[in-house]
Design an enzyme around this catalytic site. Structure first.
Site, PDB file in Angstrom:
ATOM      1  N   THR A 365      46.425  30.529  35.926  1.00 14.71           N
ATOM      2  CA  THR A 365      45.607  29.481  36.523  1.00 14.71           C
ATOM      3  C   THR A 365      44.159  29.934  36.427  1.00 14.71           C
ATOM      4  OG1 THR A 365      47.444  28.967  37.996  1.00 14.71           O
ATOM      5  CG2 THR A 365      45.276  28.258  38.738  1.00 14.71           C
ATOM      6  N   GLY A 457      46.788  33.300  39.763  1.00 12.79           N
ATOM      7  CA  GLY A 457      47.708  34.388  40.060  1.00 12.79           C
ATOM      8  C   GLY A 457      49.079  33.990  40.547  1.00 12.79           C
TER       9      GLY A 457
END
Length: 556
Positions: A365, A457
């Site tokens: 992301t 993450g």
């Protein structure tokens, strides 16, 4: 709050190895790519507001940071206006109309390993373009085309291929035919490091979006090609899926911590609920008895995480399909007292996969943060799920599809100690938005934004953002230190503490193991992008995580 001597020493040691902070008087953009951050800052210089800059930066990241920057994925945006009011935009991907609850299971009802993350059936209906377009229509200032054009220019004229992307080019070329050709030059060869990498096909797609807004993606030639490609390759997304997709403006969740207001996303983001629950638990702590990074402190943080993630697993999902989620309860101070009082300070709690949070009663992301000269703030996190998502895309469109269907609970009713969750709130249903860990966050004091933060993450997002917010508010850390200092991660199941290798004392690790914690070292957790405000001097302070090699904070 007075800062402990050991913390000052830690600051002195870390300052020499972390990214420098960036200071600015008029505006700041922090993202995973310095070129994209510069695009956003130029928009601010031209009179654009934080929304305009975030849109331009996000489109630029789709060109310069393709492992996560995207028009083929989705995400969330938290916007706090200079008047103190806040709102959010949910542009999370949705399950296609043809999706089914058991679509990733074999004939015996067991999950087919990898099926929910691989292939075109793992692709959710993308939301990024719809979300950015809604943000612009409601809150933007400059013309839409002027915000997309910089990304068109980057794709058409090319950018120097960074060392990071060059390594990715070599690694991912074996993943699919699309990835084999993704980083190639005009000669059909892999673009070399520092050579100009052009993306003419992506530029053409971006021009459709520039000229036709949301319809340039969800209708017309781009939509027809998405549907054609999906049908030919056993994907599920149709023209009807694309035409029906809408972003949603939702009221933010709001919490408090020692005089600060915290604005976060509601579900289908789980990050906001979990962050507020954990901040409420930490507000009850006596940090003289549990000083920063001591054994009691790490134990407390891990136990707060354990409880919040158990509650996340049990209750949270798409609010349009789960009408009775106990959000007010989960984010209340009274609920946090029950969770806090249940913590045993001498030993680790048990993560029971059959009971979720009931026993506690009594990996890609990207994120960008923006502040403009008027104090408007945007915290935006969006994703493709895995790095480069599904690693699939149409050669006629030039962008990568997500693999977000893997964020649903794929096997209803089955939860195990390895972290597979089967609660009903997040099972697959057509047009449902999958639960997310993205945690874009804005912290305010006296009605003004003082911290804009977020991170990629996976499930670690929630905990890295939580610890960074705590570091800034509770321990008065400057933003670069708040981002860089040691972080841990516990997500209820698997029952273990991940900690950043080399940043936690070996003695502390042994002490925590003696308390019953399973300790597992990892590389750096999260990749945070943050801005704080020096209110006394009216200066913005930005920092990008040192784990982001191409990241940058750019202000003016």
């Amino acid at each position: 709050m007075k800062i402990k001597l050991f913390y000052l020493i830690a600051c002195a040691l870390f300052t020499t190895i972390t990214n420098a902070q960036t200071y600015a008087k008029n505006g700041m953009v922090v993202s995973d790519n310095s070129a994209a951050s510069k695009v956003g800052t130029e928009i601010l210089k031209k009179g654009g507001n934080a929304i305009d800059a975030s849109i331009a930066t996000a489109f630029a990241l789709a060109v310069t940071h393709p492992q996560a920057g995207n028009i083929g994925g989705g995400g969330f945006l938290v916007f706090m206006k200079s008047d103190g009011n806040a709102t959010t935009i949910d542009f999370r991907e949705k399950a296609p109309l043809k999706a089914t609850t058991n679509m990733f299971l074999d004939k015996d009802g067991n999950l087919i390993a990898g099926s929910n993350h691989n292939g075109l059936q793992s692709v959710g209906v993308p939301g990024t373009v719809a979300g950015l377009y809604m943000a612009h229509k409601k809150y933007g200032k400059l013309p839409w085309a002027s915000l997309v054009q910089p990304a068109v220019d980057l794709a058409e004229n090319g950018v120097p291929l960074s060392y990071t992307l060059y390594k990715h080019a070599l690694h991912y070329k074996k993943e699919s035919e699309f990835m084999a050709n993704y980083f190639t030059n005009e000669k059909g060869e892999i673009t070399q490091m520092d050579e100009i990498w052009k993306q003419p096909v992506l530029a053409a797609t971006l021009k459709e979006i520039r000229d036709n807004g949301k319809d340039g993606f969800y209708k017309g030639k781009v939509a027809k090609e998405i549907a054609r490609f999906m049908k030919k390759n056993d994907g599920l997304i149709t023209l009807k899926d694309l035409a029906k997709y809408e972003a949603v403006e939702r009221a933010p969740l709001k919490g408090t911590y020692k005089g600060h207001d915290i604005f976060v996303m509601p579900p289908p983001s789980s990050g906001g609920v979990a962050l507020l629950e954990m901040m409420n638990i930490m507000e009850l702590a006596d940090f003289n008895k549990a000083p920063f990074n001591s054994t009691p402190y790490v134990h407390l943080v891990a136990e707060a995480m354990r409880r919040a993630f158990a509650d996340r697993a049990e209750h949270l999902g798409d609010p349009d399909f789960n009408l009775n989620m106990p959000l007010e309860k989960l984010t209340s101070k009274e609920f946090a007292k029950n969770r806090y009082n249940n913590i045993d300070w001498q030993k680790a709690s048990v993560s029971d996969s059959t009971k979720y949070g009931q026993i506690y009663d009594g990996t890609n992301t990207t994120h960008l943060s923006v502040l403009d000269k008027d104090g408007n703030a945007v915290s935006l996190t969006y994703t493709l799920e895995h790095s480069y998502g599904s690693r699939l895309g149409s050669p006629k469109l030039g962008f990568i599809f997500n693999n977000e269907m893997g964020d649903f609970n794929p096997q209803p009713g089955y939860t195990n100690s390895k972290g597979l969750i089967g609660s009903a709130a997040n099972i697959i249903k057509p047009e449902k938005r999958m639960l997310s860990s993205m945690t874009p966050t804005i912290v305010a004091k006296d009605g003004k934004a003082v911290l804009v933060i977020g991170s990629p993450g996976g499930r670690t997002i929630i905990n890295t953002v939580f610890q960074t917010v705590l570091n800034v508010i509770e321990f008065d850390m400057p933003i670069h230190m708040a981002i860089e200092t040691m972080k841990i991660h516990h997500q209820w199941l698997p029952d273990r503490i991940l900690y950043e290798r080399g940043l936690l004392s070996p003695d502390t690790v042994k002490a925590l193991e003696a308390m019953g914690h399973t300790m597992e070292p990892r590389g750096q957790l999260g990749r945070l992008m943050g801005i704080t405000v020096d209110s006394d001097n009216k200066v913005y302070v930005g920092a990008s995580d040192s784990s982001s090699p191409d990241g940058g904070a750019v202000g003016y």
